[in-house]
Write a protein that holds these residues in place. Sequence first.
Motif, PDB file in Angstrom:
ATOM      1  N   ARG A 167       0.796  -1.233   0.000  1.00 44.83           N
ATOM      2  CA  ARG A 167       0.000   0.000   0.000  1.00 44.83           C
ATOM      3  C   ARG A 167       0.829   1.285   0.000  1.00 44.83           C
ATOM      4  O   ARG A 167       0.322   2.347  -0.340  1.00 44.83           O
ATOM      5  CB  ARG A 167      -0.876   0.031   1.258  1.00 44.83           C
ATOM      6  N   ARG A 168       2.071   1.214   0.409  1.00 46.80           N
ATOM      7  CA  ARG A 168       2.803   2.458   0.639  1.00 46.80           C
ATOM      8  C   ARG A 168       3.229   3.136  -0.658  1.00 46.80           C
ATOM      9  O   ARG A 168       3.700   2.502  -1.592  1.00 46.80           O
ATOM     10  CB  ARG A 168       3.979   2.240   1.570  1.00 46.80           C
ATOM     11  N   PRO A 169       3.059   4.452  -0.680  1.00 45.74           N
ATOM     12  CA  PRO A 169       3.471   5.224  -1.847  1.00 45.74           C
ATOM     13  C   PRO A 169       4.972   5.494  -1.798  1.00 45.74           C
ATOM     14  O   PRO A 169       5.485   5.912  -0.779  1.00 45.74           O
ATOM     15  CB  PRO A 169       2.675   6.524  -1.707  1.00 45.74           C
ATOM     16  N   LEU A 170       5.630   5.227  -2.902  1.00 40.61           N
ATOM     17  CA  LEU A 170       7.083   5.398  -2.921  1.00 40.61           C
ATOM     18  C   LEU A 170       7.559   6.483  -3.873  1.00 40.61           C
ATOM     19  O   LEU A 170       8.760   6.685  -4.019  1.00 40.61           O
ATOM     20  CB  LEU A 170       7.748   4.062  -3.251  1.00 40.61           C
ATOM     21  N   VAL A 171       6.641   7.178  -4.503  1.00 41.52           N
ATOM     22  CA  VAL A 171       6.987   8.298  -5.379  1.00 41.52           C
ATOM     23  C   VAL A 171       6.034   9.449  -5.066  1.00 41.52           C
ATOM     24  O   VAL A 171       4.977   9.238  -4.461  1.00 41.52           O
ATOM     25  CB  VAL A 171       6.916   7.903  -6.872  1.00 41.52           C
ATOM     26  N   PRO A 172       6.379  10.655  -5.444  1.00 41.92           N
ATOM     27  CA  PRO A 172       5.550  11.811  -5.096  1.00 41.92           C
ATOM     28  C   PRO A 172       4.092  11.735  -5.564  1.00 41.92           C
ATOM     29  O   PRO A 172       3.220  12.328  -4.945  1.00 41.92           O
ATOM     30  CB  PRO A 172       6.278  12.987  -5.751  1.00 41.92           C
ATOM     31  N   THR A 173       3.815  10.991  -6.631  1.00 44.38           N
ATOM     32  CA  THR A 173       2.435  10.878  -7.108  1.00 44.38           C
ATOM     33  C   THR A 173       1.640   9.799  -6.381  1.00 44.38           C
ATOM     34  O   THR A 173       0.478   9.573  -6.698  1.00 44.38           O
ATOM     35  CB  THR A 173       2.397  10.590  -8.623  1.00 44.38           C
TER      36      THR A 173
END
Length: 192
Positions: free
Chosen positions: A32-38
């Motif tokens: 689930r974790r976002p790894l880029v700014p978008t």
Amino acid sequence: MSDPKDDLVHYLYAARDALIWKLDGLTEYDVRRPLVPTGTNLLGLVKHVAFVTAGYFGNTFDRPFPEIAEWLSDEVEDNADMWATPEESRADILGLWERAWAHADATIKALPLDAIGRVPWWNPATNEVTLHKILCHMTAEAQRHAGHADLVRELIDGAVGLRADVSNLPTTDAGFWAGYRDRVEAAARTFM
């Protein structure tokens, strides 16, 4: 001699399979974790591809997928299909994925490549399509997001490759990749 429809389906399914295996072995947090700014994240990519699959192989060919109607409304927030809310479990999204692809498989099996459909969310002047065009479009869509998943998974735990059993890379030796990356960085720095 191969069958054109079988060829198209083969490449679509290869992309589909490459995307879904990127979740294997990861924790709930990691998928689930976002790894880029978008905000790109693995479970969101799976959710998104499930919805577009349901739409392109459903509504386009007058074979509506019941769960997609709410996503076509103007009240849905931007990017709602690109992440999993705390109320949505991994099992929920994987279940949606399986139902969407079962629906797509039935459409693909039932229709010839020249079957005509209309993509409701495209411009009415250009929204008439064939199953052939949608198979091409969805292969590109699935491959694009499988590529996103490749990078996100590599950022999470370093796992790379085309499939769990085929890396499609020259080597998996960490020393090779460290040296290779250093050479690429050194080449880039010559332009600083």
